[in-house]
Design a protein around this motif. Structure first.
Motif, PDB file in Angstrom:
ATOM      1  N   VAL A 139       0.826  -1.200   0.000  1.00  0.00           N
ATOM      2  CA  VAL A 139       0.000   0.000   0.000  1.00  0.00           C
ATOM      3  C   VAL A 139       0.865   1.257   0.000  1.00  0.00           C
ATOM      4  N   PHE A 140       1.945   1.241   0.783  1.00  0.00           N
ATOM      5  CA  PHE A 140       2.868   2.383   0.771  1.00  0.00           C
ATOM      6  C   PHE A 140       3.472   2.580  -0.621  1.00  0.00           C
ATOM      7  N   LEU A 141       3.862   1.495  -1.268  1.00  0.00           N
ATOM      8  CA  LEU A 141       4.481   1.601  -2.588  1.00  0.00           C
ATOM      9  C   LEU A 141       3.521   2.234  -3.595  1.00  0.00           C
ATOM     10  N   ILE A 142       2.275   1.790  -3.590  1.00  0.00           N
ATOM     11  CA  ILE A 142       1.278   2.346  -4.508  1.00  0.00           C
ATOM     12  C   ILE A 142       1.176   3.861  -4.332  1.00  0.00           C
ATOM     13  N   HIS A 143       1.208   4.303  -3.095  1.00  0.00           N
ATOM     14  CA  HIS A 143       1.068   5.734  -2.807  1.00  0.00           C
ATOM     15  C   HIS A 143       2.339   6.519  -3.110  1.00  0.00           C
ATOM     16  N   PHE A 144       3.480   6.003  -2.670  1.00  0.00           N
ATOM     17  CA  PHE A 144       4.708   6.779  -2.743  1.00  0.00           C
ATOM     18  C   PHE A 144       5.182   7.031  -4.177  1.00  0.00           C
ATOM     19  N   VAL A 145       4.916   6.103  -5.077  1.00  0.00           N
ATOM     20  CA  VAL A 145       5.320   6.357  -6.471  1.00  0.00           C
ATOM     21  C   VAL A 145       4.535   7.547  -7.022  1.00  0.00           C
ATOM     22  N   GLY A 146       3.267   7.673  -6.632  1.00  0.00           N
ATOM     23  CA  GLY A 146       2.503   8.857  -7.014  1.00  0.00           C
ATOM     24  C   GLY A 146       3.086  10.110  -6.414  1.00  0.00           C
ATOM     25  N   ASP A 147       3.423  10.064  -5.132  1.00  0.00           N
ATOM     26  CA  ASP A 147       3.993  11.237  -4.465  1.00  0.00           C
ATOM     27  C   ASP A 147       5.303  11.682  -5.111  1.00  0.00           C
ATOM     28  N   LEU A 148       6.153  10.732  -5.443  1.00  0.00           N
ATOM     29  CA  LEU A 148       7.445  11.076  -6.041  1.00  0.00           C
ATOM     30  C   LEU A 148       7.278  11.900  -7.307  1.00  0.00           C
ATOM     31  N   HIS A 149       6.240  11.610  -8.065  1.00  0.00           N
ATOM     32  CA  HIS A 149       6.051  12.263  -9.361  1.00  0.00           C
ATOM     33  C   HIS A 149       5.253  13.557  -9.277  1.00  0.00           C
ATOM     34  N   MET A 150       4.768  13.900  -8.091  1.00  0.00           N
ATOM     35  CA  MET A 150       4.154  15.205  -7.909  1.00  0.00           C
ATOM     36  C   MET A 150       5.297  16.209  -7.769  1.00  0.00           C
ATOM     37  N   PRO A 151       5.466  17.138  -8.720  1.00  0.00           N
ATOM     38  CA  PRO A 151       6.673  17.975  -8.737  1.00  0.00           C
ATOM     39  C   PRO A 151       7.007  18.660  -7.416  1.00  0.00           C
ATOM     40  N   LEU A 152       6.004  19.127  -6.696  1.00  0.00           N
ATOM     41  CA  LEU A 152       6.278  19.865  -5.470  1.00  0.00           C
ATOM     42  C   LEU A 152       6.507  18.950  -4.269  1.00  0.00           C
ATOM     43  N   HIS A 153       6.534  17.635  -4.503  1.00  0.00           N
ATOM     44  CA  HIS A 153       7.037  16.693  -3.506  1.00  0.00           C
ATOM     45  C   HIS A 153       8.506  16.391  -3.795  1.00  0.00           C
ATOM     46  N   ALA A 154       9.014  16.897  -4.915  1.00  0.00           N
ATOM     47  CA  ALA A 154      10.359  16.534  -5.353  1.00  0.00           C
ATOM     48  C   ALA A 154      11.339  17.695  -5.342  1.00  0.00           C
ATOM     49  N   GLY A 155      10.854  18.927  -5.375  1.00  0.00           N
ATOM     50  CA  GLY A 155      11.737  20.086  -5.394  1.00  0.00           C
ATOM     51  C   GLY A 155      11.049  21.300  -4.821  1.00  0.00           C
ATOM     52  N   ASP A 156      11.825  22.136  -4.120  1.00  0.00           N
ATOM     53  CA  ASP A 156      11.222  23.336  -3.547  1.00  0.00           C
ATOM     54  C   ASP A 156      12.270  24.417  -3.343  1.00  0.00           C
ATOM     55  N   ARG A 157      11.866  25.502  -2.682  1.00  0.00           N
ATOM     56  CA  ARG A 157      12.765  26.619  -2.379  1.00  0.00           C
ATOM     57  C   ARG A 157      12.739  26.912  -0.882  1.00  0.00           C
ATOM     58  N   SER A 158      12.886  25.897  -0.087  1.00  0.00           N
ATOM     59  CA  SER A 158      12.798  26.026   1.370  1.00  0.00           C
ATOM     60  C   SER A 158      11.474  26.653   1.773  1.00  0.00           C
ATOM     61  N   ASP A 159      10.410  26.243   1.071  1.00  0.00           N
ATOM     62  CA  ASP A 159       9.076  26.781   1.338  1.00  0.00           C
ATOM     63  C   ASP A 159       8.064  25.653   1.532  1.00  0.00           C
ATOM     64  N   ARG A 160       8.563  24.531   2.046  1.00  0.00           N
ATOM     65  CA  ARG A 160       7.706  23.359   2.307  1.00  0.00           C
ATOM     66  C   ARG A 160       6.970  22.914   1.047  1.00  0.00           C
ATOM     67  N   GLY A 161       7.735  22.785  -0.031  1.00  0.00           N
ATOM     68  CA  GLY A 161       7.163  22.307  -1.285  1.00  0.00           C
ATOM     69  C   GLY A 161       6.079  23.213  -1.832  1.00  0.00           C
ATOM     70  N   GLY A 162       6.254  24.514  -1.667  1.00  0.00           N
ATOM     71  CA  GLY A 162       5.284  25.477  -2.182  1.00  0.00           C
ATOM     72  C   GLY A 162       4.107  25.731  -1.252  1.00  0.00           C
ATOM     73  N   ASN A 163       4.077  25.078  -0.080  1.00  0.00           N
ATOM     74  CA  ASN A 163       2.990  25.323   0.865  1.00  0.00           C
ATOM     75  C   ASN A 163       3.014  26.750   1.417  1.00  0.00           C
ATOM     76  N   ASP A 164       4.201  27.359   1.409  1.00  0.00           N
ATOM     77  CA  ASP A 164       4.318  28.722   1.929  1.00  0.00           C
ATOM     78  C   ASP A 164       4.122  29.783   0.856  1.00  0.00           C
ATOM     79  N   VAL A 165       3.876  29.352  -0.377  1.00  0.00           N
ATOM     80  CA  VAL A 165       3.662  30.298  -1.471  1.00  0.00           C
ATOM     81  C   VAL A 165       2.160  30.497  -1.651  1.00  0.00           C
ATOM     82  N   ARG A 166       1.637  31.606  -1.170  1.00  0.00           N
ATOM     83  CA  ARG A 166       0.198  31.866  -1.289  1.00  0.00           C
ATOM     84  C   ARG A 166      -0.122  32.271  -2.724  1.00  0.00           C
TER      85      ARG A 166
END
Length: 293
Positions: A139-166
């Protein structure tokens, strides 16, 4: 242009007022379905057998008997407090998009999504692992492969993956709307509803081209999409320019440019998950660890 705005606002409303879920149930569920449609018949049977026994996980408020439920189970259990809060860092890897790609520093002690993908595959292959742990690994594998390919789970600017960018979409600017959330939900849904449908059986040549490489290679790829598309569109073309001090306004035109990169990431996630499931459940790859001295 009114209809796209209505659909987009509706998607954002569901995202903001519904439970927080990385990459959303809609995208994760689609990735799981496409992956199983492209996996080997024996793999589909093995995954179905695992999902049929997910009652052993003892998470009645977070069922995982269907591919769709399984695809978001790792998000659901994060609301269960101390029992699963240690899994939080497994869903992402914040690799700075404005520095040379460095996966090692983002994955200390295996606490990142790419390391956990490799780990879950090995847990499934390991004959000494109890069934309950193999079910969780599936179940973890099914989920994590999706997460890896979500761009903002893979790269950011020290902004929690864009969570701090309103962000705002035209006049639509609720307080909780941020760059990460838009990519998690609305853009993913827009990508999946844009024809032609991604839910199909892919030709062998297509699968071979998309599934080549390693999890580290795929990490760099998603990190590049984060830099060159997600942050570039949010910052007027310069992903590493000065950080915005106020809300970033996303236009329909800028979001339209995100659809094809997002579609490609969903396609990649689906077919690569199929490959990893095939490898994880391949009897020839199963192993028994050597006893420790």
């Amino acid at each position: 242009m009114i209809r796209p705005l209505i659909l987009f606002v509706a998607a954002l409303s569901l995202l903001i007022h519904g439970p927080a879920q990385a990459y959303g149930r809609y995208a994760h569920g689609a990735i799981a379905r496409i992956a199983l449609a492209n996996a080997k018949p024996a793999t589909r049977a093995a995954v179905s057998a695992m999902l049929a026994r997910t009652g052993l996980l003892e998470t009645p408020t977070c069922p995982a008997k269907t591919p769709e439920d399984a695809s978001v189970w790792p998000d659901c259990i994060r609301a269960m407090g101390d029992r699963f809060n240690y899994t939080g860092p497994w869903h992402y890897q914040n690799v700075d998009i404005c520095k040379p790609f460095d996966l090692t520093s983002a994955c200390a002690n295996g606490n990142c999504v790419s390391a956990q993908i490799d780990r879950q595959v090995k847990l499934i292959q390991d004959r000494s692992i109890p069934l309950r742990e193999k079910i969780a690994a599936t179940v973890f594998l099914i989920h994590f492969v999706g997460d890896l390919h979500m761009p903002l789970h893979a790269g950011d600017r020290s902004d929690r993956g864009g969570n701090d960018v309103r962000v705002a979409y035209g006049l639509y600017a609720p307080e909780r709307l941020n760059l990460h959330g838009v990519w998690d939900g609305a853009i993913a849904e827009r990508a999946l509803t844009t024809p032609p449908s991604l839910e199909r059986r892919y030709a062998d040549a297509e699968r071979a081209a998309i599934t080549a490489g390693t999890v580290a290679d795929w990490s760099r790829e998603a990190w590049t999409v984060s830099r060159d598309t997600a942050y570039a569109l949010a910052q007027g073309g310069d992903p590493c320019g000065p950080k915005p001090t106020g809300r970033v306004t996303l236009t329909n035109e800028s979001l339209a440019k995100a659809v094809e990169p997002q579609r490609l990431q969903i396609e990649r996630a689906s077919l690569r998950l199929a490959r990893l499931l095939d490898e994880a459940f391949d009897p020839a790859r199963a192993f028994t660890p050597k006893p420790r001295d």
